[in-house]
Design an enzyme around this catalytic site. Structure first.
Site, PDB file in Angstrom:
ATOM      1  N   LYS A 193     105.717  97.582   5.202  1.00  0.00           N
ATOM      2  CA  LYS A 193     105.548  96.239   5.765  1.00  0.00           C
ATOM      3  C   LYS A 193     104.816  95.312   4.792  1.00  0.00           C
ATOM      4  O   LYS A 193     105.236  94.176   4.557  1.00  0.00           O
ATOM      5  CB  LYS A 193     104.755  96.355   7.078  1.00  0.00           C
ATOM      6  CG  LYS A 193     104.743  95.116   7.928  1.00  0.00           C
ATOM      7  CD  LYS A 193     103.871  95.303   9.168  1.00  0.00           C
ATOM      8  CE  LYS A 193     104.293  96.479  10.018  1.00  0.00           C
ATOM      9  NZ  LYS A 193     103.454  96.654  11.219  1.00  0.00           N
ATOM     10  N   LYS A 215      96.644 104.002   8.262  1.00  0.00           N
ATOM     11  CA  LYS A 215      96.512 103.899   9.719  1.00  0.00           C
ATOM     12  C   LYS A 215      95.429 104.868  10.155  1.00  0.00           C
ATOM     13  O   LYS A 215      95.179 105.875   9.479  1.00  0.00           O
ATOM     14  CB  LYS A 215      97.833 104.273  10.398  1.00  0.00           C
ATOM     15  CG  LYS A 215      97.962 103.739  11.814  1.00  0.00           C
ATOM     16  CD  LYS A 215      98.455 102.301  11.807  1.00  0.00           C
ATOM     17  CE  LYS A 215      98.543 101.723  13.192  1.00  0.00           C
ATOM     18  NZ  LYS A 215      99.123 100.364  13.148  1.00  0.00           N
ATOM     19  N   THR A 246     100.161  88.424  15.616  1.00  0.00           N
ATOM     20  CA  THR A 246     101.356  89.285  15.654  1.00  0.00           C
ATOM     21  C   THR A 246     102.401  88.641  16.573  1.00  0.00           C
ATOM     22  O   THR A 246     103.597  88.591  16.234  1.00  0.00           O
ATOM     23  CB  THR A 246     100.994  90.715  16.111  1.00  0.00           C
ATOM     24  OG1 THR A 246      99.892  91.164  15.295  1.00  0.00           O
ATOM     25  CG2 THR A 246     102.154  91.660  15.940  1.00  0.00           C
ATOM     26  N   ASN A 290      97.963  92.780  23.592  1.00  0.00           N
ATOM     27  CA  ASN A 290      97.766  91.743  22.582  1.00  0.00           C
ATOM     28  C   ASN A 290      99.107  91.180  22.099  1.00  0.00           C
ATOM     29  O   ASN A 290      99.336  89.973  22.110  1.00  0.00           O
ATOM     30  CB  ASN A 290      96.967  92.325  21.408  1.00  0.00           C
ATOM     31  CG  ASN A 290      96.845  91.341  20.265  1.00  0.00           C
ATOM     32  OD1 ASN A 290      97.841  90.981  19.645  1.00  0.00           O
ATOM     33  ND2 ASN A 290      95.650  90.871  19.991  1.00  0.00           N
TER      34      ASN A 290
END
Ligand code: NAD
Length: 427
Positions: A96, A108, A195, A225
């Site tokens: 990404k 992550k 996002t 979110n």
């Protein structure tokens, strides 16, 4: 194995990529490198519960690749977090960041815990304990964590505070070790919504290319979110949100929902179910509670998985009726589902493109911290739009030129950027 099947998706473009760069030997090398994470940290976290009992929780920080810059990626709290899942998500972060042209690599992290089983103080202590255990591996030029599922700005604030305490430094630049902090604590304006905002920008670019007319009917799985903020932006742009859901179930109303009113109801009830009659029109023929399975199979123009990975699998892929899927969750389709949906002619806007708004604004937050700046939300969204429309146009051009789908075109663009850096990298 989630990683194996996710990696298969990128393997599909290996031969195309080889023919583009004409360097079979080094392309094989790059794929070999991308198949393994560079560092895999597993920690056991001790938490003294309020009753005095010590409980031990597993945590991870997996650093996949840093050819393009320091590792970057969120931290999630889920009861079934595991190494395979975290490695997969770290790999997707590498791809990404490369795709959207950020000078960042992929990582992550996660803790195997259902945060709803902890008191607020226990949640804070566990978050601080995690930072004490991974302290040596993170920092503005090493690895920069951010929020993900079940983590938020409050948790980032505790984490950055713990990090500063251990480092015994007052240097504000160290705050760039975490993004997604609260605005009062040097977080960025617009990060919370980033996002979702990014998803809106990408979807708008897509429907413009295809000349699609609104109102388009949309179903969104997940109202956290990402799902909520995206819903808010899409509602403002005239999309009709006919179905929404959270982990406990969903709601359907053919007239469309106003997500802000639904959110008020969700806060009161602690779930979205039962909030189907909150947008003014209330007609039992039009609105009803639905399950998450039913939501995914609705006959809508756009289906948006915005909850967890593997929402669409070999079991339900054949029943999907949407024309477009906007992947806001990471990895919401299994490899088999991806294949089935492609064969059915459903257009898929891949996660690495659709949900990249979060990491782009995280990068802006780092820049603001390192340069002692404060950007307005308008500037943040303007810059975000520049990044995303440029990336979308580049991906589209590759897709058209090579006659491949958007996921493959996104992989090609990301690989091109990794390949350029790899050539100058000392291994
Ligand atoms: P969140 O914790 O804020 O929200 C998750 C939502 O999904 C909640 O509404 C929850 O109730 C719902 N949910 C959980 N399990 C579900 C299920 N089985 N069915 C339906 N709904 C379910 O998390 P988030 O930050 O919104 O993240 C959602 C997805 O987006 C994740 O895949 C995450 O990795 C991805 N993502 C997040 C960001 C970010 O900036 N937060 C950035 C990129 C990608």
């Amino acid at each position: 194995m989630i990683f194996e099947s996710t990696f298969k998706k990128i393997l599909e473009v290996k031969e195309i990529f080889k023919s583009l760069v004409n360097d079979d030997f080094e392309v094989e090398n790059i794929f070999k490198i991308l198949e393994k994470e560079q560092r895999n940290v597993k920690v056991y976290l001790s938490l003294k519960r309020e009753n005095g009992v010590i409980d031990i929780f597993e945590g991870y920080r997996i650093q996949h690749n840093n050819f393009l810059g320091p590792y970057k990626g969120g931290i999630r709290y889920l009861s079934d977090v595991n190494e395979d899942e975290i490695k997969t998500l770290a790999f997707l972060m590498t791809i990404k960041c490369a795709l959207v042209g950020l000078p960042l690599g992929g990582a992550k992290g996660g803790i195997k815990i259902d945060p709803k089983t902890l008191t607020e103080k226990e949640l804070e202590n566990l978050s601080r304990e995690y930072i004490r255990k991974i302290y040596d591996f993170i920092g503005p030029d090493k690895d920069i964590p951010a929020p993900d599922v079940n983590t938020n700005s409050k948790i980032m604030d505790w984490m950055v505070d713990e990090y500063m305490k251990i480092s015994k430094s007052e240097d504000k630049k160290l705050k760039a070790t975490f993004t997604g902090k609260s605005v009062e604590n040097d977080g960025s304006e617009g990060r919370e919504e980033a996002t979702g905002k990014g998803g809106e920008i990408i979807l708008e670019s897509y429907i413009q290319k295809l000349n699609l007319r609104k109102p388009l009917r949309v179903a969104i799985q997940g109202f956290g979110n990402v799902g909520y903020n995206l819903a808010k932006f899409l509602y403002q742009k005239g999309y009709k949100l006919v179905a929404l859901s959270d982990s406990k179930g969903g709601i359907y109303n053919e007239e469309g929902f106003n997500p802000e009113i639904v959110m008020e109801c969700k806060k009161e009830r602690d779930m979205i179910s039962g909030c189907n009659c909150v947008s003014g029109v209330c007609d039992l023929k039009l609105e009803q509670d639905i399950t998450n399975e039913e939501l995914l199979e609705l006959n809508v123009d756009i289906l948006i998985p915005a909850a967890l990975e593997n929402a669409i699998t070999i079991k339900n892929a054949n029943n999907i009726k949407a024309k477009i899927i906007l992947e806001m969750a990471n990895n919401p389709l299994t490899e088999e589902a991806d294949e089935i949906l492609n064969k059915k002619g459903i257009s898929i806007i891949p996660d690495i493109l659709a949900n990249s708004g979060g990491v782009i604004v995280s990068y802006f937050e780092m820049l603001q911290n390192l340069n002692n700046e404060k950007w307005s939300k308008e500037k943040v969204f303007e810059e975000l739009e520049k990044y995303l429309t440029k990336t979308f146009d580049e991906v589209w051009e590759i897709k058209e030129k090579l006659n491949i789908d958007l996921r493959k075109a996104s992989f090609i663009l990301a690989l091109q950027r990794i390949y350029e850096k790899y050539k100058n990298y000392n291994i």
